[in-house]
Each structure stands twice: as structure tokens, then as C-alpha cells.
Enzyme design. Structure first.
Site, PDB file in Angstrom:
ATOM      1  NE  ARG A 195     -10.242  -5.660   0.098  1.00  0.00           N
ATOM      2  CZ  ARG A 195      -9.617  -4.629   0.617  1.00  0.00           C
ATOM      3  NH1 ARG A 195     -10.235  -3.580   1.292  1.00  0.00           N
ATOM      4  NH2 ARG A 195      -8.372  -4.631   0.591  1.00  0.00           N
ATOM      5  CG  ASP A 209     -13.734   5.896  -1.022  1.00  0.00           C
ATOM      6  OD1 ASP A 209     -13.698   5.827   0.183  1.00  0.00           O
ATOM      7  OD2 ASP A 209     -12.657   5.854  -1.745  1.00  0.00           O
ATOM      8  CG  HIS A 219      -8.376  -0.260  -2.959  1.00  0.00           C
ATOM      9  ND1 HIS A 219      -7.399  -1.123  -2.588  1.00  0.00           N
ATOM     10  CD2 HIS A 219      -9.087   0.133  -1.859  1.00  0.00           C
ATOM     11  CE1 HIS A 219      -7.675  -1.542  -1.249  1.00  0.00           C
ATOM     12  NE2 HIS A 219      -8.576  -0.774  -0.905  1.00  0.00           N
ATOM     13  CB  CYS A 242     -14.143   1.049  -0.061  1.00  0.00           C
ATOM     14  SG  CYS A 242     -13.700   2.781   0.052  1.00  0.00           S
ATOM     15  NE  ARG A 271      -3.908   0.478   2.098  1.00  0.00           N
ATOM     16  CZ  ARG A 271      -5.044   0.353   2.461  1.00  0.00           C
ATOM     17  NH1 ARG A 271      -5.303   1.183   3.462  1.00  0.00           N
ATOM     18  NH2 ARG A 271      -6.085  -0.244   1.938  1.00  0.00           N
ATOM     19  CD  GLN A 306     -12.972  -2.122  -1.040  1.00  0.00           C
ATOM     20  OE1 GLN A 306     -12.454  -2.310  -0.359  1.00  0.00           O
ATOM     21  NE2 GLN A 306     -14.240  -2.588  -1.343  1.00  0.00           N
TER      22      GLN A 306
END
Ligand code: CP
Ligand code: NVA
Length: 310
Positions: A292, A223, A128, A264, A101, A131
Site C-alpha cells: 500500500r 474480505d 476501494h 485487504c 474515506r 487497495q
């Protein structure tokens, strides 16, 4: 040639659906008894905070019999100036995959360039994709045939939005994005999506008007307005996004009666979403977060078995 997962480019719709089906199987039937990642190690590198991504990857690796090594960049020699190229050459000799990340997507590209093991994007400023995998799995679970679904994304044209656009346009899911003029998804992402929808038979629509986007939608997604690394822009962004791009009960009422709400996470209640929407019956956010675990397990297994090399 080693295969990375920095975004959905380079993957076919069949491959992504295969990974999602693997994840659905793990969730329904449990994890394989033969511990397929036994003897494999995965390093997880974080430049920014994480709850879901870090824990779900670590648990997924454990369930598959592998070992995970989580590190923050501040405890690595990278923070003292060791070049990414040297770091990746060395890590490639120890581990079987690198999950990272990062602030800048270019950091991931550099990592991938010097890595002889798969590099997985655990979030960058641009994408991402992990996700995105869990998002499509959740839509498939709740809506069945993804090809008849319309997704409406309302808010910042950010990393999460870009991966959702890629996933939808690759897999044939219709997507409408409502963002302020200055915060629309990048031109490169849109141009690519317009090419991909020609093949997948879906549609991508862009607007500045949230009401237009959510009309007849099966999924309403948002988001945060201020992503990690943009904290100093908070005031300026809130003036533009709030309240027009907040997902409210009223906005949800314009979508289909059985439309679900997705995010998310982490979320800011009463900023990008009304508390009653995210806490309500139509919210899929807990299922989305739970998924996830399964999509990351499936992705790792796919990349570390035959699908990782071509
Ligand atoms: N959605 C997501 O990636 O959450 P974390 O930042 O907690 O990993
Ligand atoms: N867009 C958000 C997503 C967090 C999971 C961020 O980058 O901070």
C-alpha cells in the site's frame, strides 16, 4: 481538467501498469532523493477508521518530500453542516490533493465536482481502488505474468471486491467471484467489467459456489462479511455467509498447489478466514499491506505530475 481517482474508470491499463511499475521501483530501489512532492500538501479526510490507508499515505507523502494533513470529519466544519461544495472550494486553494474515506460514494463524487485538485478515494461503500492497486502489485510480484493468473474472490460483493473486479477486468486478469445471491457485486460493476474484459482479453465469472470459484485459482481473496457502516446487519449477514464463504484449508486445497491467500485487512480470524490460512505460508497479506505504501506513493506522484492533467 483535473483528474481524480475515485475508481478505475477513465484510466487505461497502460496507466495503471505504469503506476504499479513505479511502485515496484520505489520498493526495490528506494524513493527519489530529489523529494518530488516538496512544497506540496495533501489533506487526508476520514469519516471512518483506518490504519493502513492513513499511515501508508502519510508515510508515502513524507518519503516524497510533501506534507500531509490528516483530519477526521468530526473535527471539520463539515460535521456542523458546512456544504461539501464550500469545503472543497476552500481546500482546493490550500492543498494539492484531497484523499478521502467516506461512507457514501456520492460524497466523493460531490467532493470531486467542486475540487480543482485531484480527489483520491481512500475507500467508499462502493470502491476501494487504492487497495486494488496494491493487490495487483502483489499478484505481479508473486506470480509474474498477471495475464496468466486466475483470481478467486470469495465472500461479500463489496467495495474491495468491486475494485478487484475493475482492476482485473481492465488489466486482463481472469477473476471468478463467489458470493451469496443477495450479496453479488452490483449489476453496474458487472456490466462494466464484461465490457472491459472484451478489450483486455480476460474473463469474469460469477457464482454462488466458493468451490467452483477457487478451482484452479492462483489467488484466493476474501474480505470481511460485515463492512464498516453495516454493523447493524451483522447477525443477518453472518447467517448467510458463515460458514459457506469462509476460506478454509479445505477450500484452499481446491486451488492450485502454489495458490496464495489475500485479504485487504483488517481480518476476522475464524469468521471469513481460517486462522491457519491467513497465518500460514501461502498467505500474502503482509506483503499486500506493505505494498500500500508504494502504490500510494506512485499514485500521488502520477496524479500530481503530468498524468494528473490531460
Ligand atoms: N485495507 C485497508 O484499507 O485498511 P485500513 O482500513 O486499515 O485503512
Ligand atoms: N470492506 C471493508 C474493507 C476495509 C478495508 C470495509 O469497507 O469495511
Amino acid at each position: 481538467m483535473v483528474r481524480h481517482f475515485l475508481d478505475f474508470e477513465g484510466y487505461t491499463a497502460e496507466e495503471i501498469l505504469h503506476i504499479i511499475d513505479m511502485a515496484i521501483n520505489f520498493k526495490r530501489k528506494g524513493y527519489p532523493d530529489n523529494k518530488p512532492l516538496s512544497g506540496k500538501s495533501v489533506v487526508l479526510i476520514f469519516e471512518k477508521p483506518s490504519t493502513r490507508t492513513r499511515v501508508s499515505f502519510q508515510v508515502a507523502i513524507t518519503k516524497l518530500g510533501g506534507e500531509s494533513i490528516p483530519l477526521s470529519v468530526s473535527e471539520m466544519q463539515l460535521s456542523r453542516g458546512e456544504p461539501i461544495s464550500d469545503t472543497m472550494r476552500v481546500l482546493s486553494a490550500y492543498v494539492d490533493a484531497v484523499v478521502a474515506r467516506v461512507y457514501k460514494h456520492e460524497t466523493l463524487s460531490e467532493m470531486a465536482k467542486y475540487s480543482s485538485v485531484p480527489v483520491i478515494n481512500a475507500l467508499s461503500d462502493r470502491f476501494h481502488p487504492c487497495q486494488g492497486l496494491a493487490d495487483i502489485m502483489t499478484i505481479k510480484e508473486l506470480k509474474g505474468d498477471i495475464h496468466s493468473v486466475k483470481v478467486a474472490y470469495v465472500g461479500d460483493g463489496n467495495n474491495v471486491c468491486n475494485s478487484l473486479i475493475q482492476a482485473c477486468s481492465l488489466l486482463g486478469v481472469r477473476i471468478a467471484v463467489a458470493s451469496p445471491k443477495e450479496y453479488q457485486p452490483p449489476e453496474t460493476v458487472i456490466t462494466q467489467a464484461k465490457e472491459w474484459v472484451k478489450k483486455s482479453g480476460s474473463l469474469i465469472e460469477l457464482t454462488e459456489n466458493p468451490e467452483d470459484a477457487v478451482r484452479d485459482a492462483d489467488v484466493v481473496y476474501t474480505d470481511v462479511f460485515v463492512s464498516m457502516g453495516q454493523e447493524e446487519e451483522r447477525e443477518k449477514r453472518l447467517k448467510i455467509f458463515y460458514p459457506k464463504y469462509k476460506v478454509t484449508e479445505r477450500l484452499m486445497s481446491l486451488a492450485k498447489p502454489d495458490a496464495i491467500f489475500m485479504h485487504c485487512l483488517p481480518a476476522h480470524r475464524e469468521e471469513e478466514v481460517e486462522a491457519s490460512v491467513i497465518n500460514g505460508e501461502r498467505s500474502a497479506v503482509w506483503q499486500q499491506a506493505a505494498n500500500r505504501l508504494h502504490t500510494e506513493a506512485a499514485l500521488l506522484l502520477y496524479l500530481l505530475q503530468d498524468g494528473g492533467r490531460f
